[in-house]
Motif scaffolding. Structure first.
Motif, short mmCIF file in Angstrom:
data_model
loop_
_atom_site.label_atom_id
_atom_site.label_comp_id
_atom_site.label_asym_id
_atom_site.label_seq_id
_atom_site.Cartn_x
_atom_site.Cartn_y
_atom_site.Cartn_z
N GLN A 1 -16.59 -0.09 -26.18
CA GLN A 1 -15.99 1.17 -25.71
C GLN A 1 -14.53 0.93 -25.38
O GLN A 1 -14.21 0.09 -24.54
N THR B 1 -18.68 -0.50 -14.20
CA THR B 1 -20.06 -0.28 -13.76
C THR B 1 -20.08 0.07 -12.27
O THR B 1 -19.50 -0.66 -11.46
N ASN C 1 -18.95 9.13 -26.77
CA ASN C 1 -18.78 7.92 -25.98
C ASN C 1 -20.05 7.60 -25.20
O ASN C 1 -20.39 6.43 -25.00
N ASP C 2 -20.76 8.64 -24.76
CA ASP C 2 -22.02 8.41 -24.04
C ASP C 2 -23.07 7.80 -24.95
O ASP C 2 -23.81 6.90 -24.55
N ILE D 1 -29.51 2.21 -21.10
CA ILE D 1 -28.75 1.15 -21.78
C ILE D 1 -29.71 0.09 -22.32
O ILE D 1 -30.60 -0.38 -21.61
N LEU E 1 -22.86 -4.99 -25.25
CA LEU E 1 -22.02 -3.83 -24.98
C LEU E 1 -20.76 -4.31 -24.26
O LEU E 1 -20.86 -5.04 -23.27
N LEU F 1 -22.67 4.06 -25.45
CA LEU F 1 -23.11 3.18 -24.36
C LEU F 1 -24.61 2.89 -24.42
O LEU F 1 -25.06 1.84 -23.95
N GLN G 1 -17.81 3.93 -16.05
CA GLN G 1 -18.41 4.42 -17.29
C GLN G 1 -19.93 4.26 -17.30
O GLN G 1 -20.66 5.07 -17.85
N ILE G 2 -20.41 3.19 -16.67
CA ILE G 2 -21.85 2.95 -16.61
C ILE G 2 -22.30 3.31 -15.19
O ILE G 2 -21.92 2.66 -14.22
N PRO H 1 -17.74 -2.66 -22.40
CA PRO H 1 -16.93 -1.54 -21.91
C PRO H 1 -15.50 -2.04 -21.72
O PRO H 1 -15.28 -2.94 -20.91
#
Ligand code: NAD
Length: 435
Positions: free
Chosen positions: A235, A339, A298-299, A326, A309, A302, A317-318, A311
């Motif tokens: 991401q 996160t 973008n969702d 996830i 992953l 993830l 974002q998480i 980010p």
């Protein structure tokens, strides 16, 4: 005018700074420190010492603006501590920077340097200004006066600034010049993040993305994963994300999804990352319209069924909303604070290995340290040497954090803080308290 372009050129190296609570950034930093202090059963006096900045400088910076007006700006430099070595940290130019934020970020630098075994303490600086509305001349005068005001604070053996939000290599060059004009010396080691012609290091631009790749490889090794059988989603396709994607692909991983602010791009067969980079370069750093990709949000990116992953875009974002979905086995945090704490708990319950920002994106500060070493040696390393040494330090830092996480039976994030606080506290005990 090329001169002007350099002034506004984006900083290639930003000291990461995931302090979430904008209202109470210092308290927010202390909450993380508290977890580690509790595990280490830190003596109350040492606790007090380690959460308290050793010096807070606030300085008035008079600048003659282009229209002849005299304007006063407020500048800060906070030295959190110098227990492990000279203090290190960026300088940010933003309208909303405040001393509480700078105090929190300075402390964060102390822990970050300790995690990667860089012999620096922590510091941070800031000037309340809006650089976007200032001319190159105004920015230069502001920078030079800020430097002159803090002349006794800065120094290669004392406190070493670097670029941060809205400051860059050009601004570092002005600091070097001002410092040397006053000290009648020729010391480039007073700042890092300089142009290479003035003593900057090769490999600095790629350092953070390279560090992300390096810790991801280490994490895969721990989990017995083979890079050539692994898929990756990244991401954010800026400095950190694009370099991490490119280097992971070079090591055999299949990069199946990338994204930027324009959305997500998916290719189940894996992207040729070089062509993504070339496309973004020609397209104002945007991936919009890249051919051969399925468009995703973008969702969606993830929660793809990938092995890794990364980010590498921005914070928060998480969250607890998407963490349960996830599916990655490893999350390597290229971005700062991607996160949230509530998501952390969910990821832990689901057995996902999170390599925290304080470790995963420490490649930048590590090459900053290399820059300081090279400047002091007056001898500059090849790119290959910089990269090999960076890889070695990142691997060692990962192994140390991993071992601490096993020893204390905590996630890697907590383990990073435990390791850092323990290191600084041990050094403080050895040095003793000067009466
Ligand atoms: P950058 O500006 O070069 O790139 C950011 C990328 O994220 C861009 O591709 C942008 O389009 C994308 N993006 C922005 N919002 C997004 C969204 N909502 N969804 C998906 N993509 C989005 O920035 P960078 O230097 O690569 O930094 C990225 C992160 O890494 C930041 O959190 C930064 O603080 C952190 N970091 C950077 C460095 C460094 O050396 N550059 C060092 C440590 C940490």
């Amino acid at each position: 005018m090329p001169f002007k372009q350099n002034v506004y050129e984006q900083a290639v190296y930003k000291e990461p700074a995931p302090i979430r609570d904008e209202e109470h950034p210092f308290q927010s930093m202390i909450r993380r420190f508290d977890v580690a202090a509790k595990i280490l059963e830190l003596d109350p006096g040492f606790y007090e010492y380690l959460v308290t900045p050793s010096r807070v400088h606030i300085t008035a910076i008079p600048v003659i603006m282009d229209d002849g007006r005299l304007k006063l700006f407020e500048g800060y430099r906070v030295i959190h501590n110098e227990i492990l070595g000279p203090s290190k940290g960026g300088i940010r130019y933003t309208p909303d920077v405040n001393v509480n934020e700078v105090k929190a970020l300075a402390a964060w630098m102390t822990w970050k340097c300790a995690v990667v075994d860089v012999p620096f303490g922590g510091a941070k600086g800031g000037v309340v200004c809006d650089p976007g509305s200032m001319s190159p001349g105004e920015l230069e005068r502001l920078t030079r006066r800020y430097t002159a005001n803090l002349l006794d604070v800065f120094g290669p053996e004392k406190d070493i600034p670097a670029p941060d939000m809205n400051t860059n290599a050009q601004i570092m060059a002005w600091i070097v010049d001002t410092y040397n004009m006053h000290t009648r010396a020729s010391s480039t080691a007073v700042v890092t993040g300089k142009p290479t012609i003035l003593g900057g290091s090769l490999g600095r631009v790629e350092a953070t993305g390279r560090g992300v790749m390096s810790v991801t490889m280490s994490a895969m090794e721990k989990l017995g994963m083979n890079p050539t059988d692994s898929t990756v989603a990244v991401q954010g396709f800026g400095n950190v994300g694009s370099v991490a994607a490119k280097l992971l692909a070079e090591r055999g991983c299949k990069v199946v999804a990338v994204s930027d602010v324009t959305g997500g791009y998916y290719n189940e067969n894996g992207f040729d990352v070089e062509s993504l980079v070339a496309y973004a370069e020609k397209n104002k750093r945007s991936l919009a319209g890249f051919p051969g990709a399925e468009s995703i949000s973008n969702d969606e990116l993830l929660t793809l069924p990938v092995d890794v992953l990364v980010p590498a875009a921005k914070e928060d974002q998480i969250t607890s909303a998407n963490a349960p979905d996830i599916k990655a086995r490893i999350i390597s945090e290229g971005a700062n604070g991607p996160t949230t704490p509530s998501a952390d708990r969910i990821l832990e319950e689901n057995g996902i290995l999170v390599v925290p920002d304080i470790l995963a994106n420490a490649g930048g500060v590590t090459v900053s340290y290399f820059e300081w070493v090279q400047d002091r040696q007056g001898y500059f390393w090849t790119l290959d040497r910089v990269n090999k040494r960076l890889d070695r330090m990142m691997k060692k830092a990962f192994d140390n954090v991993y071992a601490a996480s096993e020893q204390y039976e905590v996630p890697l994030r907590t383990a990073s803080y435990v390791l850092a606080v323990d290191k600084v506290a041990t050094a403080l005990k050895l040095r003793g308290i000067y009466a």
